[in-house]
Design an enzyme around this catalytic site. Structure first.
Site, PDB file in Angstrom:
ATOM      1  N   LYS A   1      40.487  13.734  21.033  1.00 52.78           N
ATOM      2  CA  LYS A   1      39.494  12.851  21.971  1.00 52.78           C
ATOM      3  C   LYS A   1      39.525  11.551  21.671  1.00 52.78           C
ATOM      4  O   LYS A   1      39.340  10.649  22.441  1.00 52.78           O
ATOM      5  CB  LYS A   1      38.116  13.563  21.915  1.00 52.78           C
ATOM      6  CG  LYS A   1      37.902  15.055  22.340  1.00 52.78           C
ATOM      7  CD  LYS A   1      37.954  15.086  24.122  1.00 52.78           C
ATOM      8  CE  LYS A   1      38.014  16.528  24.658  1.00 52.78           C
ATOM      9  NZ  LYS A   1      37.879  16.567  26.065  1.00 52.78           N
TER      10      LYS A   1
ATOM     11  N   ASN B   1      40.063  25.526  30.462  1.00 51.54           N
ATOM     12  CA  ASN B   1      41.272  25.247  29.946  1.00 51.54           C
ATOM     13  C   ASN B   1      41.347  26.051  28.879  1.00 51.54           C
ATOM     14  O   ASN B   1      40.519  26.790  28.422  1.00 51.54           O
ATOM     15  CB  ASN B   1      41.178  23.750  29.138  1.00 51.54           C
ATOM     16  CG  ASN B   1      40.732  22.631  30.377  1.00 51.54           C
ATOM     17  OD1 ASN B   1      41.574  22.564  31.428  1.00 51.54           O
ATOM     18  ND2 ASN B   1      39.832  21.534  30.220  1.00 51.54           N
TER      19      ASN B   1
ATOM     20  N   TYR C   1      47.175  16.078  23.939  1.00 47.63           N
ATOM     21  CA  TYR C   1      45.942  16.540  24.454  1.00 47.63           C
ATOM     22  C   TYR C   1      45.992  17.684  25.423  1.00 47.63           C
ATOM     23  O   TYR C   1      46.960  18.440  24.836  1.00 47.63           O
ATOM     24  CB  TYR C   1      45.299  15.262  25.487  1.00 47.63           C
ATOM     25  CG  TYR C   1      43.975  15.556  26.050  1.00 47.63           C
ATOM     26  CD1 TYR C   1      42.774  15.642  25.268  1.00 47.63           C
ATOM     27  CD2 TYR C   1      43.733  15.609  27.245  1.00 47.63           C
ATOM     28  CE1 TYR C   1      41.457  15.919  25.539  1.00 47.63           C
ATOM     29  CE2 TYR C   1      42.388  15.670  27.653  1.00 47.63           C
ATOM     30  CZ  TYR C   1      41.377  15.861  26.807  1.00 47.63           C
ATOM     31  OH  TYR C   1      40.198  15.940  27.591  1.00 47.63           O
TER      32      TYR C   1
ATOM     33  N   ASN D   1      37.455  15.968  31.588  1.00 42.62           N
ATOM     34  CA  ASN D   1      36.537  14.847  31.260  1.00 42.62           C
ATOM     35  C   ASN D   1      37.156  13.787  30.570  1.00 42.62           C
ATOM     36  O   ASN D   1      36.542  12.637  30.682  1.00 42.62           O
ATOM     37  CB  ASN D   1      35.489  15.628  30.416  1.00 42.62           C
ATOM     38  CG  ASN D   1      35.971  16.394  29.372  1.00 42.62           C
ATOM     39  OD1 ASN D   1      37.189  15.977  28.931  1.00 42.62           O
ATOM     40  ND2 ASN D   1      35.144  17.328  29.007  1.00 42.62           N
TER      41      ASN D   1
ATOM     42  N   ASP E   1      31.298  18.199  27.006  1.00 43.23           N
ATOM     43  CA  ASP E   1      31.522  19.353  27.735  1.00 43.23           C
ATOM     44  C   ASP E   1      30.529  19.361  28.599  1.00 43.23           C
ATOM     45  O   ASP E   1      30.558  20.031  29.861  1.00 43.23           O
ATOM     46  CB  ASP E   1      31.464  20.521  26.760  1.00 43.23           C
ATOM     47  CG  ASP E   1      32.689  20.450  25.906  1.00 43.23           C
ATOM     48  OD1 ASP E   1      33.971  20.348  26.182  1.00 43.23           O
ATOM     49  OD2 ASP E   1      32.699  20.075  24.685  1.00 43.23           O
TER      50      ASP E   1
ATOM     51  N   GLU F   1      31.667  17.440  20.854  1.00 44.96           N
ATOM     52  CA  GLU F   1      32.743  18.148  21.609  1.00 44.96           C
ATOM     53  C   GLU F   1      32.782  19.669  21.011  1.00 44.96           C
ATOM     54  O   GLU F   1      32.646  19.981  19.990  1.00 44.96           O
ATOM     55  CB  GLU F   1      34.020  17.325  21.158  1.00 44.96           C
ATOM     56  CG  GLU F   1      35.435  17.722  21.878  1.00 44.96           C
ATOM     57  CD  GLU F   1      35.146  17.665  23.311  1.00 44.96           C
ATOM     58  OE1 GLU F   1      34.816  16.572  23.658  1.00 44.96           O
ATOM     59  OE2 GLU F   1      35.204  18.287  24.306  1.00 44.96           O
TER      60      GLU F   1
ATOM     61  N   ALA G   1      28.360  30.297  33.584  1.00 44.52           N
ATOM     62  CA  ALA G   1      26.992  29.482  33.816  1.00 44.52           C
ATOM     63  C   ALA G   1      26.910  29.207  31.964  1.00 44.52           C
ATOM     64  O   ALA G   1      25.761  29.218  31.422  1.00 44.52           O
ATOM     65  CB  ALA G   1      25.866  30.149  34.103  1.00 44.52           C
ATOM     66  N   GLY G   2      27.975  28.578  31.357  1.00 47.72           N
ATOM     67  CA  GLY G   2      27.641  28.012  29.885  1.00 47.72           C
ATOM     68  C   GLY G   2      27.632  26.695  30.027  1.00 47.72           C
ATOM     69  O   GLY G   2      27.050  25.963  30.929  1.00 47.72           O
ATOM     70  N   THR G   3      28.110  26.033  28.789  1.00 49.52           N
ATOM     71  CA  THR G   3      27.905  24.591  28.509  1.00 49.52           C
ATOM     72  C   THR G   3      28.398  23.744  29.651  1.00 49.52           C
ATOM     73  O   THR G   3      27.684  23.054  30.321  1.00 49.52           O
ATOM     74  CB  THR G   3      28.705  24.362  27.292  1.00 49.52           C
ATOM     75  OG1 THR G   3      28.441  25.448  26.087  1.00 49.52           O
ATOM     76  CG2 THR G   3      28.593  22.955  27.031  1.00 49.52           C
ATOM     77  N   ALA G   4      29.560  24.039  30.208  1.00 41.07           N
ATOM     78  CA  ALA G   4      30.213  23.067  31.121  1.00 41.07           C
ATOM     79  C   ALA G   4      29.776  23.347  32.500  1.00 41.07           C
ATOM     80  O   ALA G   4      29.269  22.835  33.312  1.00 41.07           O
ATOM     81  CB  ALA G   4      31.777  23.220  31.009  1.00 41.07           C
TER      82      ALA G   4
HETATM   83  N1  LIG Z   1      37.839  20.350  32.752  1.00 42.29           N
HETATM   84  C1  LIG Z   1      37.237  19.805  31.814  1.00 42.29           C
HETATM   85  O1  LIG Z   1      37.066  18.698  31.662  1.00 42.29           O
HETATM   86  C2  LIG Z   1      36.439  20.993  31.062  1.00 42.29           C
HETATM   87  C3  LIG Z   1      35.338  20.498  30.250  1.00 42.29           C
HETATM   88  C4  LIG Z   1      34.542  21.335  29.547  1.00 42.29           C
HETATM   89  C5  LIG Z   1      34.959  22.780  29.451  1.00 42.29           C
HETATM   90  N2  LIG Z   1      36.085  23.066  30.360  1.00 42.29           N
HETATM   91  C6  LIG Z   1      36.586  24.583  30.183  1.00 42.29           C
HETATM   92  O2  LIG Z   1      35.521  25.374  30.771  1.00 42.29           O
HETATM   93  C7  LIG Z   1      35.686  26.673  30.151  1.00 42.29           C
HETATM   94  C8  LIG Z   1      34.051  26.894  29.758  1.00 42.29           C
HETATM   95  O3  LIG Z   1      33.897  26.040  28.599  1.00 42.29           O
HETATM   96  P1  LIG Z   1      32.317  26.012  28.048  1.00 42.29           P
HETATM   97  O4  LIG Z   1      32.274  24.872  27.137  1.00 42.29           O
HETATM   98  O5  LIG Z   1      31.138  25.926  29.074  1.00 42.29           O
HETATM   99  O6  LIG Z   1      32.136  27.457  27.337  1.00 42.29           O
HETATM  100  P2  LIG Z   1      30.872  28.144  26.966  1.00 42.29           P
HETATM  101  O7  LIG Z   1      31.231  29.384  26.167  1.00 42.29           O
HETATM  102  O8  LIG Z   1      29.575  27.363  26.840  1.00 42.29           O
HETATM  103  O9  LIG Z   1      30.757  28.783  28.580  1.00 42.29           O
HETATM  104  C9  LIG Z   1      31.368  29.838  29.119  1.00 42.29           C
HETATM  105  C10 LIG Z   1      30.462  30.865  29.912  1.00 42.29           C
HETATM  106  O10 LIG Z   1      31.319  31.699  30.833  1.00 42.29           O
HETATM  107  C11 LIG Z   1      30.724  32.810  30.588  1.00 42.29           C
HETATM  108  N3  LIG Z   1      31.734  34.033  31.101  1.00 42.29           N
HETATM  109  C12 LIG Z   1      32.605  34.318  29.994  1.00 42.29           C
HETATM  110  N4  LIG Z   1      33.384  35.526  30.543  1.00 42.29           N
HETATM  111  C13 LIG Z   1      32.868  35.325  31.985  1.00 42.29           C
HETATM  112  C14 LIG Z   1      33.297  36.357  33.116  1.00 42.29           C
HETATM  113  N5  LIG Z   1      34.161  37.374  32.868  1.00 42.29           N
HETATM  114  N6  LIG Z   1      32.639  36.008  34.159  1.00 42.29           N
HETATM  115  C15 LIG Z   1      31.643  35.083  34.205  1.00 42.29           C
HETATM  116  N7  LIG Z   1      31.158  34.286  33.356  1.00 42.29           N
HETATM  117  C16 LIG Z   1      31.871  34.512  32.110  1.00 42.29           C
HETATM  118  C17 LIG Z   1      30.214  32.935  29.337  1.00 42.29           C
HETATM  119  O11 LIG Z   1      29.005  34.113  29.186  1.00 42.29           O
HETATM  120  C18 LIG Z   1      29.482  31.513  29.042  1.00 42.29           C
HETATM  121  O12 LIG Z   1      28.394  31.480  29.585  1.00 42.29           O
HETATM  122  C19 LIG Z   1      36.594  26.403  28.879  1.00 42.29           C
HETATM  123  O13 LIG Z   1      37.949  27.119  29.460  1.00 42.29           O
HETATM  124  C20 LIG Z   1      36.515  25.044  28.786  1.00 42.29           C
HETATM  125  O14 LIG Z   1      37.936  24.527  28.443  1.00 42.29           O
HETATM  126  C21 LIG Z   1      36.582  22.460  31.066  1.00 42.29           C
HETATM  127  O1  LIG Z   2      39.331  19.062  26.031  1.00 44.82           O
HETATM  128  C1  LIG Z   2      39.486  19.246  27.246  1.00 44.82           C
HETATM  129  O2  LIG Z   2      40.756  19.212  27.714  1.00 44.82           O
HETATM  130  C2  LIG Z   2      38.458  19.239  28.328  1.00 44.82           C
HETATM  131  C3  LIG Z   2      37.024  19.775  27.674  1.00 44.82           C
HETATM  132  O3  LIG Z   2      36.433  19.152  26.754  1.00 44.82           O
HETATM  133  C4  LIG Z   2      37.298  21.212  27.430  1.00 44.82           C
HETATM  134  O4  LIG Z   2      36.856  21.544  26.563  1.00 44.82           O
HETATM  135  O5  LIG Z   2      38.049  21.780  27.990  1.00 44.82           O
HETATM  136 MG   LIG Z   3      35.603  20.120  25.289  1.00 47.25          MG
END
Ligand SMILES: NC(=O)c1ccc[n+]([C@@H]2O[C@H](COP(=O)([O-])OP(=O)(O)OC[C@H]3O[C@@H](n4cnc5c(N)ncnc54)[C@H](O)[C@@H]3O)[C@@H](O)[C@H]2O)c1
Ligand SMILES: O=C(O)C[C@H](O)C(=O)O
Ligand SMILES: [Mg+2]
Length: 612
Positions: free
Chosen positions: A205, A452, A115, A499, A300, A276, A333-336
């Site tokens: 996943k 990540n 993973y 997650n 996410d 996902e 301020a994206g998806t996560a």
């Molecule tokens: N820990 C977890 O379980 C988990 C879960 C989901 C996503 N994530 C991680 O979170 C990160 C974002 O994922 P997502 O799905 O939200 O992606 P996303 O593309 O939807 O969102 C990313 C956001 O960050 C912004 N961004 C990019 N560069 C930037 C900067 N320099 N300063 C400020 N904002 C900036 C983008 O404009 C966007 O809005 C990824 O690395 C993903 O692996 C972690």
């Molecule tokens: O896949 C992962 O490790 C967590 C999350 O779903 C991500 O997109 O980063």
């Molecule tokens: Mg994911």
């Protein structure tokens, strides 16, 4: 003798379910090639004779334990994590039980290989490392036969056939799959558009639903929607295996996704769709569109929000404060990021009784162009809820006003946040100045750098720990080694707020309750269950969340809370007592365990192994 005793039982309990024989007409080489039934060297003498396996494998009979020793030694001999990942994929293809037994027994070591973070490499190198397809590839140019393609996966899926009168599964329903994990590969982890390679995030996943929650691997379908890619490196690779076309967007994309969702609803009624790593423009929009239509969940948005809320609840237990007391800066301020804000905001309303406006006002969200302000014409979706009044920042100091956008450091200086969340994919954005500034104003800064894979983390936990003199309460998205407290010299274990700690339990609870949806209430119930097993509840120096390696135990608690809530909300479709023990037993009976079940020969079986 033993077998007869089992056959006489009409009701199975969680302790006897694995002794129920599976019937099959497969023999010899065909049996060895069916990964669900293949036991390799573990076929007993009797089975070897009955199923004509003698001659196809060496003589000695080995136990599952011995097979694991051998497989583990082979795993260790692989020179890199990506080759270890490939080895595990092959093992999964050969012997399902051995693969899951090995992974489940050594989850701590296997998870980072199977993973996150290694799955990122597996996705990006998919076409180079390809051996054999696993999962369902729905490509835009063949959309005309999408239904037949899905049906063909359903026909090929393994179906247990049990002796008459026996049934060991709450999942034993008419539909072929209970969970469909789907990606369109536009936003894989933080590495973006990965085209057809995204199938590996779906299969990974899916594997965690099995290893982490005991969902039957044969009842999950992993899907990639291949609508093209805007990743130029993939185009340049002559070995690229996906649809070589710019990524399809707009009406044609929506139409393709809709066709997919309607096919799932028709062919696998009631199955949970797990979205996902969809791109920013589609993730929240699709979730909103399809939530009322069929059971669905965006990992996410909702999974990440859920695990972050559980870690937050654990952190405020340590700081002895309330959710409503927090000032939260969300960076990215994206998806996560928006999923996390929404989940914590809704909990402030639900638990602390704040109004929606009051709860929204606790957040300062920053994206590429700086702090989100109401005057920003580019705000999208949930960002509107959290955008700050331009008035507010007018009072901030002159130094700040001279800059075109309000950056992270400016916001941290002005807001004095109690909590800083990173979902930006902007590696090391939480630099020393940001962290030290935050730590000046708060006794126990709550810092969640959640991007990540590992290389994209906003701050190395060891640095955050050092810059705060060991006061920070930290949770990350990828696994990290413990950080040394610079004052006490003790190890601080870093919670992995991935997650994966909660989605397997949420999914298990949803399918175990045969629920018509995964409601907000069910997710919050799961969050509370996870927060209630936080090690930091007992010891403030312990990690904020249980170790991901213990996810199977966590999943049972989460799933039980989800089932109970679904029953309370009237969306469950099961007939059991609403008491904790009955619910736990109900779930356990349905959980799939990686053990070899006895095989029985079934001569008249039409297609070898299917009861359908
Ligand atoms: N820990 C977890 O379980 C988990 C879960 C989901 C996503 N994530 C991680 O979170 C990160 C974002 O994922 P997502 O799905 O939200 O992606 P996303 O593309 O939807 O969102 C990313 C956001 O960050 C912004 N961004 C990019 N560069 C930037 C900067 N320099 N300063 C400020 N904002 C900036 C983008 O404009 C966007 O809005 C990824 O690395 C993903 O692996 C972690
Ligand atoms: O896949 C992962 O490790 C967590 C999350 O779903 C991500 O997109 O980063
Ligand atoms: Mg994911």
């Amino acid at each position: 003798m033993h077998r007869r005793f089992i056959q006489q039982k009409r009701f199975q309990s969680s302790s006897t379910k694995n002794l129920i024989p599976i019937r099959t007409s497969l023999k010899g080489a065909a049996l060895l090639q069916q990964p669900v039934l293949n036991k390799g060297s573990a076929f007993s003498r009797e089975e070897r004779e009955v199923f004509q396996v003698d001659g196809h494998i060496p003589y000695d009979v080995h136990s599952l334990e011995k097979q694991m020793v051998r497989a583990y030694a082979q795993f260790k001999r692989q020179p890199s994590n990506i080759l270890k990942h490939a080895f595990l994929a092959s093992l999964r293809d050969q012997n399902q039980v051995l693969f899951y037994a090995l992974v489940s027994n050594r989850l701590k070591e296997m998870l980072p290989v199977l993973y996150t973070p290694t799955v990122g490499e597996a996705v990006s190198q998919y076409s180079d490392l390809f051996r054999r397809p696993i999962g369902c590839f729905l490509s835009l140019p063949t959309a005309h036969s999408m239904k037949e393609q899905l049906q063909s996966h359903a026909n090929a899926a393994f179906r247990y056939k049990y002796p008459p009168g026996m049934k060991n599964h709450f999942l034993d329903q008419d539909r072929p799959f209970d969970i469909v994990v789907v990606t369109d590969s536009e936003g894989i982890l933080g590495i973006g558009d990965q085209g057809v390679g995204g199938i590996s995030i779906s299969t990974s996943k899916a594997a965690l639903y099995v290893a982490g929650a005991g969902v039957d691997p044969n009842r999950i379908l992993s899907v990639v929607l291949d609508v093209g890619t805007d990743n130029h490196a993939l185009f340049a690779n002559p070995l690229y295996m996906g649809y070589k076309h710019v990524r399809t967007r707009g009406v044609a994309y929506d139409h393709f996704v809709h066709q997919f969702m309607m096919n799932i609803k028709e062919l696998f009624p009631g199955a949970l769709v797990h979205f996902e790593d969809f791109g920013l423009n589609n993730a929240a929009r699709l979730l909103e569109t399809y939530k009322p239509v069929l059971p669905c969940f965006n990992d996410d948005i909702e999974g990440t929000g859920a695990v972050a809320l559980a870690a937050t609840m654990s952190a405020i237990g340590v700081t002895k404060s309330n959710l409503a007391d927090q000032r939260i800066v969300v960076f990215g301020a994206g998806t996560a990021g928006m999923g996390i804000a929404n989940q914590i905001r809704d909990a402030m309303v639900e638990i602390d009784g704040l109004t929606l406006e009051e709860a929204n006002s606790k957040f300062w969200c920053i994206d590429k162009d700086g702090l989100l302000l109401k005057s920003n014409p580019k705000l999208q979706g949930s960002q509107h809820d959290y955008a700050r009044d331009d008035e507010e920042v007018r009072d901030w100091n002159r130094e700040i006003q001279e800059q075109p956008n309000l950056r992270l450091l400016d916001v941290v200086k002005a807001v004095k946040p109690t909590m800083l969340v990173g979902c930006s994919t902007n590696a090391r954005a939480f630099n020393e100045e940001v962290i030290r500034t935050m730590a000046e104003h708060v006794e126990r800064p709550i810092i969640f750098p959640m991007s990540n894979p590992t290389s994209l983390v906003e701050v190395d936990p060891a640095d955050a720990n050092e810059w705060t003199d060991g006061r920070a309460l930290i949770a990350t998205g990828s696994p990290f080694p413990p950080a040394k407290n610079p004052i006490t010299g003790k190890d601080y274990f870093i919670a992995e707020a991935n997650n994966a700690l909660i989605y397997p339990g949420l999914g298990l609870g949803t399918i175990a309750s045969r629920s018509s949806k995964m409601s907000k209430g069910m997710i919050l119930a799961g969050v509370r269950a996870l927060a209630s097993v936080s090690p930091a509840l007992e010891d403030p120096d312990a990690p904020l969340l249980p170790d991901l390696a213990g996810v199977r135990k966590v999943s049972l608690q989460v799933a039980a809370a989800v089932v109970k809530q679904a029953m309370e909300e009237g969306v469950a479709n099961i007939n059991i007592k609403k008491d904790d023990d009955a619910i736990i037993e109900h779930i356990k009976v349905g959980m799939w365990d990686p053990v070899y079940r006895p095989l029985e020969y079934e001569p008249e079986d039409s297609n070898g192994y299917s009861s359908k």
